[in-house]
Design an enzyme around this catalytic site. Structure first.
Site, short mmCIF file in Angstrom:
data_model
loop_
_atom_site.label_atom_id
_atom_site.label_comp_id
_atom_site.label_asym_id
_atom_site.label_seq_id
_atom_site.Cartn_x
_atom_site.Cartn_y
_atom_site.Cartn_z
CB ILE A 140 -9.28 -10.84 -63.53
CG1 ILE A 140 -9.05 -12.28 -63.28
CG2 ILE A 140 -10.64 -10.87 -64.38
CD1 ILE A 140 -9.79 -12.80 -62.58
CG ASN A 174 -17.42 1.20 -67.94
OD1 ASN A 174 -17.00 2.09 -68.58
ND2 ASN A 174 -16.44 0.20 -67.83
CD GLU A 228 -18.02 -6.77 -68.73
OE1 GLU A 228 -17.24 -7.24 -68.15
OE2 GLU A 228 -17.99 -6.65 -70.07
CG HIS A 265 -15.68 -1.19 -60.95
ND1 HIS A 265 -17.02 -1.70 -60.84
CD2 HIS A 265 -15.21 -1.17 -62.30
CE1 HIS A 265 -17.51 -1.99 -62.20
NE2 HIS A 265 -16.46 -1.73 -62.97
CG HIS A 304 -12.01 0.14 -65.16
ND1 HIS A 304 -11.77 -1.15 -65.65
CD2 HIS A 304 -13.19 0.33 -65.13
CE1 HIS A 304 -12.85 -1.60 -65.71
NE2 HIS A 304 -13.88 -1.03 -65.46
P1 AMP Z 1 -17.13 -3.07 -65.75
O1 AMP Z 1 -17.95 -3.26 -64.81
O2 AMP Z 1 -17.39 -3.16 -67.26
O3 AMP Z 1 -16.59 -1.38 -65.52
O4 AMP Z 1 -15.72 -3.91 -65.87
C1 AMP Z 1 -15.57 -4.84 -64.72
C2 AMP Z 1 -14.24 -5.38 -64.76
O5 AMP Z 1 -13.99 -6.02 -63.55
C3 AMP Z 1 -13.77 -5.94 -65.86
O6 AMP Z 1 -12.64 -5.19 -66.52
C4 AMP Z 1 -13.16 -7.36 -65.52
O7 AMP Z 1 -12.02 -7.77 -66.16
C5 AMP Z 1 -13.01 -7.07 -63.97
N1 AMP Z 1 -13.11 -8.06 -62.91
C6 AMP Z 1 -14.24 -9.06 -63.01
N2 AMP Z 1 -13.96 -10.11 -62.41
C7 AMP Z 1 -12.68 -9.79 -61.61
C8 AMP Z 1 -11.97 -10.60 -60.47
N3 AMP Z 1 -12.25 -11.45 -60.16
N4 AMP Z 1 -10.78 -9.68 -60.06
C9 AMP Z 1 -10.19 -8.61 -60.78
N5 AMP Z 1 -11.04 -8.16 -61.92
C10 AMP Z 1 -12.26 -8.58 -62.23
#
Ligand code: AMP
Length: 122
Positions: free
Chosen positions: A37, A94, A102, A107, A109
């Site tokens: 997103i 991460n 976060e 997941h 990337h």
């Molecule tokens: P992280 O947990 O730091 O590896 O990253 C979480 C990722 O999820 C971030 O890059 C956000 O931009 C992404 N993210 C959070 N909510 C959504 C969503 N509803 N749809 C798509 N991506 C998301």
């Protein structure tokens, strides 16, 4: 402190249940791939398992061999489908506080579409 219990209300769990929409790229019985997103590169997608796994070490211990194989295959497929494989890309997962995770659902990337730079932006 490391989180050991899976949070069923995290945003990716809601996406898997269909409660929150996403821009889907690919899906199989064990995985879902969708666009981030808040993209950090021209190509930025997230590959997730549909099962409830917090991070890669949780997944590596608890997921079936079939789920693990499907996850790796989904990553390769995403690189192809996005075109990222043409010039190269980076995969990042991460984990926990130091890893700046976060969303507490595993997941990966996939970042590409331009030079991604050194592994740490210093
Ligand atoms: P992280 O947990 O730091 O590896 O990253 C979480 C990722 O999820 C971030 O890059 C956000 O931009 C992404 N993210 C959070 N909510 C959504 C969503 N509803 N749809 C798509 N991506 C998301």
């Amino acid at each position: 402190m490391k989180q050991h219990l899976y949070d069923n209300n995290n945003i990716f769990a809601k996406i898997i249940r269909g409660e929150v929409s996403c821009k889907k790229l690919d899906e199989c019985p064990h995985t879902l791939t969708f666009y981030d997103i808040n993209p950090q590169a021209p190509i930025h997608v997230l590959v997730i398992p549909k099962g409830a796994y917090i991070d890669i070490d949780d997944f590596s211990i608890k997921a079936s061999v079939e789920e693990q194989a499907a996850f790796v295959a989904a990553i390769g497929r995403a690189a192809k489908l996005t075109g990222a494989f043409e010039k190269g890309y980076r995969i990042i997962s991460n984990v926990g506080a130091f890893g700046h995770q976060e969303v507490p659902h595993l997941h990966v990337h996939i970042l590409g579409g331009e030079p991604i730079g050194p592994i740490r932006g210093r």
